[in-house]
Design a protein around this motif. Structure first.
Motif, PDB file in Angstrom:
ATOM      1  N   UNK A  36       6.065   7.832  -2.007  1.00  0.00           N
ATOM      2  CA  UNK A  36       6.577   7.853  -0.634  1.00  0.00           C
ATOM      3  C   UNK A  36       5.845   6.815   0.232  1.00  0.00           C
ATOM      4  N   UNK A  37       4.534   6.712   0.042  1.00  0.00           N
ATOM      5  CA  UNK A  37       3.742   5.741   0.802  1.00  0.00           C
ATOM      6  C   UNK A  37       4.168   4.320   0.435  1.00  0.00           C
ATOM      7  N   UNK A  38       4.468   4.090  -0.850  1.00  0.00           N
ATOM      8  CA  UNK A  38       4.948   2.795  -1.321  1.00  0.00           C
ATOM      9  C   UNK A  38       6.251   2.424  -0.631  1.00  0.00           C
ATOM     10  N   UNK A  39       7.166   3.366  -0.572  1.00  0.00           N
ATOM     11  CA  UNK A  39       8.460   3.116   0.049  1.00  0.00           C
ATOM     12  C   UNK A  39       8.314   2.839   1.540  1.00  0.00           C
ATOM     13  N   UNK A  40       7.406   3.549   2.182  1.00  0.00           N
ATOM     14  CA  UNK A  40       7.169   3.377   3.604  1.00  0.00           C
ATOM     15  C   UNK A  40       6.639   1.962   3.883  1.00  0.00           C
ATOM     16  N   UNK A  42       7.015  -0.738   1.908  1.00  0.00           N
ATOM     17  CA  UNK A  42       8.044  -1.723   1.593  1.00  0.00           C
ATOM     18  C   UNK A  42       9.166  -1.753   2.626  1.00  0.00           C
ATOM     19  N   UNK A  43       9.280  -0.700   3.436  1.00  0.00           N
ATOM     20  CA  UNK A  43      10.300  -0.664   4.484  1.00  0.00           C
ATOM     21  C   UNK A  43       9.943  -1.602   5.640  1.00  0.00           C
ATOM     22  N   UNK A  44       8.693  -2.015   5.723  1.00  0.00           N
ATOM     23  CA  UNK A  44       8.275  -2.945   6.781  1.00  0.00           C
ATOM     24  C   UNK A  44       8.874  -4.317   6.473  1.00  0.00           C
ATOM     25  N   UNK A  45       9.599  -4.863   7.429  1.00  0.00           N
ATOM     26  CA  UNK A  45      10.265  -6.157   7.260  1.00  0.00           C
ATOM     27  C   UNK A  45       9.258  -7.280   7.506  1.00  0.00           C
ATOM     28  N   UNK A  97       8.025 -11.499   1.034  1.00  0.00           N
ATOM     29  CA  UNK A  97       8.497 -10.345   0.268  1.00  0.00           C
ATOM     30  C   UNK A  97       7.315  -9.513  -0.197  1.00  0.00           C
ATOM     31  N   UNK A  98       7.618  -8.284  -0.620  1.00  0.00           N
ATOM     32  CA  UNK A  98       6.633  -7.375  -1.192  1.00  0.00           C
ATOM     33  C   UNK A  98       6.628  -7.524  -2.709  1.00  0.00           C
ATOM     34  N   UNK A  99       5.475  -7.315  -3.334  1.00  0.00           N
ATOM     35  CA  UNK A  99       5.365  -7.292  -4.796  1.00  0.00           C
ATOM     36  C   UNK A  99       4.732  -5.980  -5.240  1.00  0.00           C
ATOM     37  N   UNK A 100       5.380  -5.303  -6.173  1.00  0.00           N
ATOM     38  CA  UNK A 100       4.798  -4.088  -6.745  1.00  0.00           C
ATOM     39  C   UNK A 100       3.910  -4.431  -7.943  1.00  0.00           C
ATOM     40  N   UNK A 101       3.990  -5.663  -8.440  1.00  0.00           N
ATOM     41  CA  UNK A 101       3.200  -6.081  -9.608  1.00  0.00           C
ATOM     42  C   UNK A 101       1.831  -6.646  -9.217  1.00  0.00           C
ATOM     43  N   UNK A 129       0.998  -7.648  -1.541  1.00  0.00           N
ATOM     44  CA  UNK A 129       0.846  -6.600  -2.544  1.00  0.00           C
ATOM     45  C   UNK A 129       1.093  -5.208  -1.961  1.00  0.00           C
ATOM     46  N   UNK A 130       2.027  -4.487  -2.576  1.00  0.00           N
ATOM     47  CA  UNK A 130       2.275  -3.094  -2.188  1.00  0.00           C
ATOM     48  C   UNK A 130       1.053  -2.251  -2.531  1.00  0.00           C
ATOM     49  N   UNK A 131       0.495  -2.457  -3.732  1.00  0.00           N
ATOM     50  CA  UNK A 131      -0.650  -1.654  -4.177  1.00  0.00           C
ATOM     51  C   UNK A 131      -1.835  -1.783  -3.230  1.00  0.00           C
ATOM     52  N   UNK A 132      -2.149  -2.998  -2.836  1.00  0.00           N
ATOM     53  CA  UNK A 132      -3.276  -3.214  -1.917  1.00  0.00           C
ATOM     54  C   UNK A 132      -3.029  -2.519  -0.581  1.00  0.00           C
ATOM     55  N   UNK A 133      -1.827  -2.675  -0.054  1.00  0.00           N
ATOM     56  CA  UNK A 133      -1.536  -2.143   1.278  1.00  0.00           C
ATOM     57  C   UNK A 133      -1.276  -0.643   1.294  1.00  0.00           C
ATOM     58  N   UNK A 134      -1.152  -0.023   0.114  1.00  0.00           N
ATOM     59  CA  UNK A 134      -1.154   1.450   0.066  1.00  0.00           C
ATOM     60  C   UNK A 134      -2.558   1.955   0.414  1.00  0.00           C
ATOM     61  N   UNK A 135      -3.584   1.207   0.006  1.00  0.00           N
ATOM     62  CA  UNK A 135      -4.968   1.569   0.324  1.00  0.00           C
ATOM     63  C   UNK A 135      -5.335   1.173   1.754  1.00  0.00           C
ATOM     64  N   UNK A 136      -4.786   0.053   2.209  1.00  0.00           N
ATOM     65  CA  UNK A 136      -5.138  -0.483   3.526  1.00  0.00           C
ATOM     66  C   UNK A 136      -3.874  -0.801   4.327  1.00  0.00           C
TER      67      UNK A 136
END
Length: 146
Positions: free
Chosen positions: A4-8, A10-13, A36-40, A60-67
């Protein structure tokens, strides 16, 4: 971290945020660069680079889930790379030179990302030097020697 946090995140334009930051800090004079966002991507917060499709900014989606509070700062950092490139100020092999640092300070962009748990990939291989016997770890499989 949750899906859910990932989707939130990635919803940021990012393209809309790019336009806002460009207008605010550079009076709209930066070249329009797709974002663009990258999940990799996991080892860095973001990057500005030229792909086969042309220049782009990837976060990075992964990085920004933490920060999640650093999305704007990361984008500003990458936009400074665009500015340096556009001004023709980049020196070969020097990503964060004097011009970059000066502009990053002017707009309040960070120079580096923070460390987080997923930033370090595990080592897959261990090798021993045939000359001295010293052992070390590596992420790539090759014949190594001191």
């Amino acid at each position: 971290m949750s899906e859910r946090k990932s989707q939130k995140i990635q919803a940021i334009d990012l393209n809309e945020l790019y336009v806002q930051l460009n207008d605010h800090w550079w009076k709209g004079k930066l070249a329009k660069v797709p974002c663009r966002w990258s999940t990799r991507m996991h080892a860095i917060a973001g990057k500005f680079w030229s792909s086969r499709k042309g220049p782009e900014i990837v976060l990075s989606v992964k990085y920004h889930k933490y920060f999640p509070g650093q999305i704007e700062d990361t984008l500003k950092h990458e936009m400074v790379h665009v500015w340096v490139h556009q001004q023709g100020l980049r020196r070969y092999g020097q990503m964060h030179g004097k011009s970059f640092i000066k502009e990053a300070k002017r707009i309040g962009a960070p120079l580096h990302c923070q460390i987080y748990p997923e930033i370090r990939r595990p080592y897959k291989y261990e090798w021993a030097c045939p000359n001295c016997g010293r052992t070390s770890k590596s992420r790539v499989k090759r014949t190594w020697a001191c």
